[in-house]
Design an enzyme around this catalytic site. Structure first.
Site, PDB file in Angstrom:
ATOM      1  CD  GLU A 201      -7.151  -6.333   3.166  1.00  0.00           C
ATOM      2  OE1 GLU A 201      -7.249  -6.309   1.926  1.00  0.00           O
ATOM      3  OE2 GLU A 201      -6.442  -5.542   3.816  1.00  0.00           O
TER       4      GLU A 201
ATOM      5  NE  ARG B  18      -7.658  11.410   5.601  1.00  0.00           N
ATOM      6  CZ  ARG B  18      -8.209  10.847   6.685  1.00  0.00           C
ATOM      7  NH1 ARG B  18      -7.494  10.021   7.421  1.00  0.00           N
ATOM      8  NH2 ARG B  18      -9.444  11.100   7.027  1.00  0.00           N
TER       9      ARG B  18
ATOM     10  CG  HIS C 109       0.749   6.336   4.711  1.00  0.00           C
ATOM     11  ND1 HIS C 109      -0.220   7.293   4.919  1.00  0.00           N
ATOM     12  CD2 HIS C 109       0.232   5.184   5.181  1.00  0.00           C
ATOM     13  CE1 HIS C 109      -1.263   6.739   5.515  1.00  0.00           C
ATOM     14  NE2 HIS C 109      -1.010   5.458   5.683  1.00  0.00           N
TER      15      HIS C 109
ATOM     16  CB  THR D 287      -5.665   4.579   9.696  1.00  0.00           C
ATOM     17  OG1 THR D 287      -5.535   3.507   8.759  1.00  0.00           O
ATOM     18  CG2 THR D 287      -5.738   3.999  11.107  1.00  0.00           C
ATOM     19  CB  THR D 288      -9.421   1.692   7.413  1.00  0.00           C
ATOM     20  OG1 THR D 288      -9.030   2.425   6.256  1.00  0.00           O
ATOM     21  CG2 THR D 288     -10.777   1.063   7.172  1.00  0.00           C
TER      22      THR D 288
ATOM     23  CD  GLU E 162      -6.790  -0.394   1.090  1.00  0.00           C
ATOM     24  OE1 GLU E 162      -6.091  -1.348   1.415  1.00  0.00           O
ATOM     25  OE2 GLU E 162      -6.722   0.724   1.634  1.00  0.00           O
TER      26      GLU E 162
ATOM     27  CG  HIS F 260      -5.298  -1.549   9.406  1.00  0.00           C
ATOM     28  ND1 HIS F 260      -4.830  -0.920  10.517  1.00  0.00           N
ATOM     29  CD2 HIS F 260      -5.823  -0.583   8.612  1.00  0.00           C
ATOM     30  CE1 HIS F 260      -5.078   0.373  10.416  1.00  0.00           C
ATOM     31  NE2 HIS F 260      -5.684   0.616   9.258  1.00  0.00           N
TER      32      HIS F 260
ATOM     33  CG  HIS G  78       1.807   3.706   8.753  1.00  0.00           C
ATOM     34  ND1 HIS G  78       1.684   5.024   8.412  1.00  0.00           N
ATOM     35  CD2 HIS G  78       2.430   3.689   9.949  1.00  0.00           C
ATOM     36  CE1 HIS G  78       2.192   5.774   9.375  1.00  0.00           C
ATOM     37  NE2 HIS G  78       2.647   4.984  10.316  1.00  0.00           N
TER      38      HIS G  78
ATOM     39  CG  HIS H 263      -8.178   4.092   1.234  1.00  0.00           C
ATOM     40  ND1 HIS H 263      -8.336   3.939   2.592  1.00  0.00           N
ATOM     41  CD2 HIS H 263      -9.395   4.461   0.765  1.00  0.00           C
ATOM     42  CE1 HIS H 263      -9.590   4.210   2.926  1.00  0.00           C
ATOM     43  NE2 HIS H 263     -10.251   4.540   1.841  1.00  0.00           N
TER      44      HIS H 263
ATOM     45  CG  ASN I 106      -1.832   1.126   1.329  1.00  0.00           C
ATOM     46  OD1 ASN I 106      -1.428   2.250   1.060  1.00  0.00           O
ATOM     47  ND2 ASN I 106      -3.068   0.886   1.719  1.00  0.00           N
TER      48      ASN I 106
ATOM     49  NE  ARG J  48      -9.425   8.354   4.525  1.00  0.00           N
ATOM     50  CZ  ARG J  48      -9.649   7.470   5.502  1.00  0.00           C
ATOM     51  NH1 ARG J  48      -8.868   6.426   5.625  1.00  0.00           N
ATOM     52  NH2 ARG J  48     -10.626   7.627   6.343  1.00  0.00           N
TER      53      ARG J  48
HETATM   54  N1  PXP Z   1      -5.868  -3.146   4.099  1.00  0.00           N
HETATM   55  C1  PXP Z   1      -6.829  -2.196   4.161  1.00  0.00           C
HETATM   56  C2  PXP Z   1      -8.212  -2.556   3.749  1.00  0.00           C
HETATM   57  C3  PXP Z   1      -6.532  -0.889   4.590  1.00  0.00           C
HETATM   58  O1  PXP Z   1      -7.505   0.037   4.680  1.00  0.00           O
HETATM   59  C4  PXP Z   1      -5.191  -0.576   4.908  1.00  0.00           C
HETATM   60  C5  PXP Z   1      -4.830   0.824   5.312  1.00  0.00           C
HETATM   61  O2  PXP Z   1      -5.065   1.685   4.252  1.00  0.00           O
HETATM   62  C6  PXP Z   1      -4.222  -1.590   4.808  1.00  0.00           C
HETATM   63  C7  PXP Z   1      -4.594  -2.867   4.414  1.00  0.00           C
HETATM   64  C8  PXP Z   1      -2.779  -1.339   5.117  1.00  0.00           C
HETATM   65  O3  PXP Z   1      -2.648  -1.022   6.467  1.00  0.00           O
HETATM   66  P1  PXP Z   1      -1.266  -0.462   7.004  1.00  0.00           P
HETATM   67  O4  PXP Z   1      -1.007   0.816   6.268  1.00  0.00           O
HETATM   68  O5  PXP Z   1      -1.513  -0.259   8.471  1.00  0.00           O
HETATM   69  O6  PXP Z   1      -0.223  -1.491   6.713  1.00  0.00           O
END
Ligand code: PXP
Length: 253
Positions: A156, A51, A12, A105-106, A75, A199, A222, A45, A9, A47
């Site tokens: 997921e 952001r 960031h 965050t989610t 996402e 996550h 992240h 993602h 992902n 959003r």
């Molecule tokens: N999976 C989903 C559905 C998410 O919303 C996120 C955060 O955007 C992640 C995975 C990745 O999470 P992290 O950034 O904490 O690794």
């Protein structure tokens, strides 16, 4: 044993870019590097408040993934706007997530049971557009059952609470959550769903998650982007990949 894919992902990278209102660092460059370093796909993602990732980023990431023959996992919240964007781009996968403007965050899973009437038509629309539809949920039996009933192909499972508990040294609580993740993965697999997780995962938390045999994909962001500051993105991804592979090898042994 299922192979375990790693979706990186890159949101960031855009967070850092946007902090300055500059044109760099570029999520596109990070995505290209991530794929070259062994990521199996890119997750982003978009959003509602933009952001981090922008509409233009999604255009560029779609083109890149197409060119590299790798999946883009978009996402998105279950809104008319996001559904329109997803249907126009037809990413390989669309992962529906809960979204609140005020959250950092989610924070939790999608309430598929309570939001059934809103989510079921969204799943249908995305499937008709050719997307593989994933629902980001807690490892809760009713949420998993309803996800299968409304036609999602993937769930997921939210690993945030597990990773937070482990990092806080709350081993008993972490163990109980891991047990729920294991049971949820098994239930989802038996219902014919493909099972992903994500996550909050870092080097210290990845192995117990990666050792859940039904899992097919982890989505991690992240921590990898943060670690890239210290080691570079490619070594961070390669180490994560190695830990995932080690967990699978130990399971098979
Ligand atoms: N999976 C989903 C559905 C998410 O919303 C996120 C955060 O955007 C992640 C995975 C990745 O999470 P992290 O950034 O904490 O690794």
């Amino acid at each position: 044993m299922n192979p375990l894919r790693l979706g990186v992902n890159i949101d960031h990278v855009a967070t850092i870019r946007n902090a300055r209102g500059a044109s760099y660092p570029e999520p596109l460059r990070a995505a290209d590097l991530a794929l070259a370093a062994g990521a199996d796909g890119i997750t982003a993602h978009l959003r509602e408040d933009r952001r981090h990732i922008s509409d233009h980023d999604i255009d560029e990431l779609s083109d890149l993934c197409l060119k590299r023959g790798k999946p883009l996992n978009l996402e998105m919240a279950v809104t008319e706007e996001m559904l329109g964007i997803a249907v126009a781009h037809r990413p390989h996968a669309a992962c529906l997530v809960p979204e609140r403007r005020e959250e950092v965050t989610t924070e939790g899973g999608l309430d598929v049971v309570g939001g059934h009437n809103r989510i079921a038509p969204a799943v249908q629309r995305l499937r008709e557009a050719g997307c593989r539809v994933s629902l980001f949920i807690e490892a809760d039996p009713a949420q998993i059952r309803t996800s299968a009933e409304i036609g999602a192909q993937v769930v997921e499972l939210h690993t945030g609470a597990y990773c937070d508990a482990l990092r806080a040294g709350e081993h008993e609580r972490a163990g109980a959550i891991l047990q729920r993740l294991r049971a949820g993965a098994q239930q989802a697999f038996e219902l014919g769903l493909e099972v992903h997780a994500g996550h909050g995962i870092d080097f210290a938390t990845v192995k117990p998650v990666a050792a859940i045999p039904e899992l097919m994909e982890l989505n991690i962001g992240h921590f990898l982007i943060g670690e890239a500051i210290f080691t570079g993105l490619a070594p961070a991804i390669q180490r994560m990949r190695a830990l995932m592979d080690a967990a699978r090898a130990e399971l098979a042994a």
